[in-house]
Each structure stands twice: as C-alpha cells, then as structure tokens.
Design a protein around this motif. Structure first.
Motif, PDB file in Angstrom:
ATOM      1  N   VAL A  29      61.941  31.592  51.766  1.00 39.80           N
ATOM      2  CA  VAL A  29      62.668  32.385  52.763  1.00 39.80           C
ATOM      3  C   VAL A  29      61.943  33.698  53.082  1.00 39.80           C
ATOM      4  CG1 VAL A  29      64.814  33.620  53.230  1.00 39.80           C
ATOM      5  CG2 VAL A  29      64.884  31.326  52.239  1.00 39.80           C
ATOM      6  N   PRO A  30      61.520  34.501  52.088  1.00 40.45           N
ATOM      7  CA  PRO A  30      60.780  35.726  52.428  1.00 40.45           C
ATOM      8  C   PRO A  30      59.456  35.451  53.125  1.00 40.45           C
ATOM      9  CG  PRO A  30      61.598  35.832  50.174  1.00 40.45           C
ATOM     10  CD  PRO A  30      61.793  34.425  50.639  1.00 40.45           C
ATOM     11  N   MET A  31      58.808  34.330  52.787  1.00 43.65           N
ATOM     12  CA  MET A  31      57.533  34.016  53.439  1.00 43.65           C
ATOM     13  C   MET A  31      57.735  33.813  54.932  1.00 43.65           C
ATOM     14  SD  MET A  31      55.019  30.747  53.187  1.00 43.65           S
ATOM     15  CE  MET A  31      55.984  29.955  54.475  1.00 43.65           C
ATOM     16  N   VAL A  32      58.723  32.985  55.306  1.00 39.97           N
ATOM     17  CA  VAL A  32      58.979  32.734  56.724  1.00 39.97           C
ATOM     18  C   VAL A  32      59.441  34.014  57.423  1.00 39.97           C
ATOM     19  CG1 VAL A  32      60.381  31.424  58.348  1.00 39.97           C
ATOM     20  CG2 VAL A  32      59.486  30.300  56.307  1.00 39.97           C
ATOM     21  N   ALA A  33      60.316  34.771  56.742  1.00 42.96           N
ATOM     22  CA  ALA A  33      60.839  36.003  57.336  1.00 42.96           C
ATOM     23  C   ALA A  33      59.736  37.038  57.540  1.00 42.96           C
ATOM     24  CB  ALA A  33      61.940  36.584  56.446  1.00 42.96           C
ATOM     25  N   MET A  34      58.704  37.014  56.713  1.00 40.72           N
ATOM     26  CA  MET A  34      57.649  38.026  56.752  1.00 40.72           C
ATOM     27  C   MET A  34      56.543  37.687  57.741  1.00 40.72           C
ATOM     28  SD  MET A  34      57.089  40.946  55.382  1.00 40.72           S
ATOM     29  CE  MET A  34      55.746  42.136  55.403  1.00 40.72           C
ATOM     30  N   LEU A  35      56.532  36.457  58.253  1.00 38.47           N
ATOM     31  CA  LEU A  35      55.425  36.034  59.114  1.00 38.47           C
ATOM     32  C   LEU A  35      55.242  36.953  60.315  1.00 38.47           C
ATOM     33  CD1 LEU A  35      55.738  32.128  59.134  1.00 38.47           C
ATOM     34  CD2 LEU A  35      53.812  33.477  58.283  1.00 38.47           C
ATOM     35  N   LEU A  36      56.332  37.268  61.021  1.00 39.25           N
ATOM     36  CA  LEU A  36      56.215  38.083  62.226  1.00 39.25           C
ATOM     37  C   LEU A  36      55.721  39.484  61.900  1.00 39.25           C
ATOM     38  CD1 LEU A  36      59.424  37.018  64.173  1.00 39.25           C
ATOM     39  CD2 LEU A  36      57.098  36.118  64.364  1.00 39.25           C
ATOM     40  N   PHE A  37      56.269  40.104  60.842  1.00 38.80           N
ATOM     41  CA  PHE A  37      55.798  41.428  60.441  1.00 38.80           C
ATOM     42  C   PHE A  37      54.363  41.347  59.934  1.00 38.80           C
ATOM     43  CE2 PHE A  37      60.426  41.776  60.068  1.00 38.80           C
ATOM     44  CZ  PHE A  37      60.643  42.938  60.804  1.00 38.80           C
ATOM     45  N   GLY A  38      54.031  40.246  59.250  1.00 33.21           N
ATOM     46  CA  GLY A  38      52.657  40.070  58.773  1.00 33.21           C
ATOM     47  C   GLY A  38      51.663  40.027  59.912  1.00 33.21           C
ATOM     48  N   GLY A  39      52.070  39.419  61.043  1.00 36.32           N
ATOM     49  CA  GLY A  39      51.192  39.407  62.207  1.00 36.32           C
ATOM     50  C   GLY A  39      50.951  40.805  62.741  1.00 36.32           C
ATOM     51  N   GLY A  40      52.009  41.622  62.784  1.00 42.27           N
ATOM     52  CA  GLY A  40      51.847  43.004  63.236  1.00 42.27           C
ATOM     53  C   GLY A  40      50.962  43.809  62.309  1.00 42.27           C
ATOM     54  N   ILE A  41      51.125  43.613  61.005  1.00 39.92           N
ATOM     55  CA  ILE A  41      50.302  44.332  60.029  1.00 39.92           C
ATOM     56  C   ILE A  41      48.838  43.943  60.165  1.00 39.92           C
ATOM     57  CG2 ILE A  41      49.820  44.537  57.552  1.00 39.92           C
ATOM     58  CD1 ILE A  41      52.857  44.256  57.101  1.00 39.92           C
ATOM     59  N   ALA A  42      48.572  42.638  60.316  1.00 39.34           N
ATOM     60  CA  ALA A  42      47.192  42.161  60.383  1.00 39.34           C
ATOM     61  C   ALA A  42      46.476  42.614  61.643  1.00 39.34           C
ATOM     62  CB  ALA A  42      47.166  40.630  60.284  1.00 39.34           C
TER      63      ALA A  42
END
Length: 411
Positions: A29-42
């Motif tokens: 669940v945290p992995m899927v939830a973090m994907l969008l924020f992870g894209g912004g961070i990257a």
C-alpha cells in the motif's frame, strides 16, 4: 529474493497466513501510494542521489526485518519496517524510469533498456531459487539479510554515478524558489492527461493487470491443482520467465521503427494462457503459451520504456512514468478481490476464459489512437550531442520543451 524469504520467515515465526498477508500488504500500500510523490521527487532532485538514498533506506529496513526474524520478535514489529520499505520502493521505481536517458542516447536507449531487462529477468529466475536454498538451509531471516546486503551494494553503485542535475524548472510564480512540489505534480498529471498515446495504454494495462493478476495469480493455482498439478504449474511459471529473458536478449539488437503496433498487437497473445487455463489445456499447451506470453510481454516492456525515453521531456520523465505505473497498478487489488467472487458465481473456467478475452481486447483498443500508431524510436545524435529524430508532436513541444528527455514499462 524477498517474497520467498519473507513468506517463509514470517511463517517460521508465526505459522500464520494472516500475519504474512498483513506484512506484505503493509509494504504494498505505501509503495503504490508513494509512486506519484516519488515521480515528483525524482524530477525535482538528482536521480542518482535519490536512488542512492532510497537503496540505502531499503537496505537498512530489510536489515531490521532480518534482525526481527532472526531474534523471533513479535511480527507486529515488522509492520512499520515493511511500510518504510514500501515507501523507499515507491521512490525508487519512478527514479529508475528516469535515469536511462541520462546514461545513454540514440539507439543506445533501447539497448540499455534491453540490457536492464535481461538482468532483471535473470534475477527473477535466480533470486527466488537462491532465497529458497538459503531459507531451507539457514532460515528466512538470513535470506532477508542477504537481500538487505544487496540493497546496500546497490546504494554503493548508485553513489559511483555522476548524473547531471535536474533540468531548470519553469517558475510558476515570481518567487525565487520556483514551483512547489504540488505544482510540479500537477504539471506531470497535466502532461499525462493531455497525451492520448500515454493514457490510453495506461488505461489498457489497468484492465489487463486487474484481469491477469486476478485470474493468473488467484485462479491459476486453484485450476492447476485439479489439472496439471503443482509441478506442472511451476513449469508453466518458469517457461514465462524464460520467454521474458529470451526477449530481452533479442531486443538488444532488434529495432523496430514504429514499434507500438506490433508491441500492442502481440500483447494480446499474453492473454492466451488465461483462456487455455480456463479451457483445461494440458501442461504442454500451457507451457508453450506462457513462454510466448513472456516473450511478448518483455518485448512490449522494452518498447514502452524506449518510447517514453524518446518522446517524453526529460524533466517530466519520472512524474509521467509514476502516473503510468500508479494508474496501471491501482486496479490490481480490485481484480484479486473480485475474481474469487466472480468464480463462485459463474465458475472458474468461465471467469478465466472471459477474462482472457477481455484482456486481449484491452490491448488492442489503444491502436485506435493515430498518434500512437505513428510513434517512432529511431533517434540520432546531432553534432552538438543533442537527441533528434522523428517524433509525433506532443504537449510541451510548442512551449519549447522539445525532446530532451526519458521512462520504464507498464504492467
């Protein structure tokens, strides 16, 4: 290594399938939830730094999991560490989608994607076997410890990279700080939503993933237990992995100028194993179909990564890639939860055959988009070292974003 080692490690400590489900879900669940924020961070920070820190964090959390398993602590202590590990994986995926164009160019884009896919498929074959041997000989805790060491080694490798900094961001306000993270995430969503060749493929894979994961992972073992048995099912799964490995090796050399039509058309064949599964096919037919499905799935993955790396502006790569993965992964739990209910109502065979038909049609629908059919990946390098080549204009070109850019696969 982790799925096998964690499963047997948790069962060794608790003997409870419920605890195993809780631990794995807490990471997913945290992995899927973090994907969008992870894209912004990257896209906002240096991708090599992001990857190094994420790998370091994943290594430390896995080391903590190994310690808890080896010392037979209560499984409740595993939950926060699993959640943290899911967060780090959610950051890692978009960043990985964005670094290929920083490390290669021209025809090297597809070659790089193919080489990465080759290693990925090889580890998918050898990793579970290695974890199984370690778990059987010294226990799941030590297998997780070895997995933790691999993350730390990856962090060391990422630290050796020296990628260029993120492209200059267009300021959305007169402040010196430039756009906020939320503003950049909205920009990524805007590009994704206004580019039909991306969101139609993502939507198709949302359907395909929900059906495929539900039927193949949930009904597959149930049907196999009454037909081909556990040994036959293992052979079928191995054949799919072997097909994917072969395709990734071939794609190092094979180049298709306009690849999306053959890639999506062939992906319809990836639904054939579902139909054969429901039809009660013997192990030979299922093995052959699974092998072919592995080939076409990896062919599509390499093509999709290369097309993204060719046509999405580099500064948006991770954010657009994160949107792609998020929306294509999101329906998977729905598919897994609804499949048993549908099977109880209509029968496993009917659900498997119908699901296969739906998945095949889903792969063909995006071909109705003209811009997708015309996408090309034959990029050349000009005298200044910039990437040039034929491409279908997409949002941002008129604003001068051009084709300086990069991605990773759906499904």
């Amino acid at each position: 290594m982790s799925p096998v080692a964690l499963a047997f490690g948790v069962l060794e400590v608790t003997g409870s399938a419920a605890w195993l489900s809780a631990v794995t879900t807490t990471a997913l669940v945290p992995m899927v939830a973090m994907l969008l924020f992870g894209g912004g961070i990257a896209d906002r920070y240096r991708r090599d730094t992001v990857l190094c820190l994420a790998a370091l964090g994943a290594g430390l959390t896995q080391a903590g999991v190994a310690f808890l398993l080896l010392t037979h602590r209560h499984p409740a202590f595993l939950l926060p560490l699993s959640a943290l590990n899911g967060v780090f994986q959610g950051v890692t995926k978009p960043a990985l989608r964005g670094i290929v164009s920083n490390l290669s160019a021209g025809r090297g884009l597809q070659q790089a994607s193919s080489l990465l896919a080759t290693v990925r498929n090889a580890t998918r074959i050898t990793g579970p076997a290695t974890a199984g041997l370690l778990t059987a000989s010294v226990g799941g805790g030590w297998a997780i410890a070895a997995d933790a060491a691999s993350f730390l080694l990856a962090a060391a490798f990422f630290a050796r990279m020296s990628l260029p900094g993120p492209p200059a961001r267009t300021k959305s306000s007169p402040t010196k700080s430039g756009p906020t993270m939320l503003g950049e995430l909205r920009e990524g969503w805007g590009y994704f939503g206004s580019t039909p060749w991306i969101w139609t493929v993502t939507s198709a894979f949302a359907v395909f993933n929900a059906v495929n994961m539900g039927v193949w992972q949930i009904l597959g073992p149930v049907i196999a237990s009454d037909t081909i048995g556990a040994e036959g099912w293992g052979l079928v799964l191995s054949a799919r992995g072997a097909g994917a490995l072969l395709a990734s090796l071939i794609m190092v050399k094979l180049t298709v100028r306009r690849p999306m039509v053959p890639a999506l058309s062939s992906m319809a064949l990836a639904a054939v194993p579902l139909i054969l599964l429901g039809a009660g096919a013997n192990v030979s037919w299922l093995t052959a179909a699974a092998f072919a499905a592995g080939v076409v799935s990896e062919f599509f993955t390499v093509v999709w990564e290369t097309v993204h790396n060719t046509h999405v502006p580099e500064r948006l790569l991770s954010r657009v890639g994160a949107q792609d993965e998020f929306w294509s992964f999101l329906p998977i739990p729905l598919g897994q939860l609804s499949t048993p209910v549908l099977a109880a109502a209509f029968g496993t065979a009917t659900v498997a055959v119908t699901g296969g038909g739906v998945a095949a049609v889903a792969m063909l629908v995006p071909l109705l988009v003209p811009t997708l059919r015309r996408l090309e990946i034959n990029i050349e390098i000009n005298m200044d070292g910039d990437r040039t080549g034929h491409h279908v204009p997409s949002p941002g070109d008129a604003a001068g974003e051009g084709r300086d850019k990069d991605h990773s696969g759906t499904g």
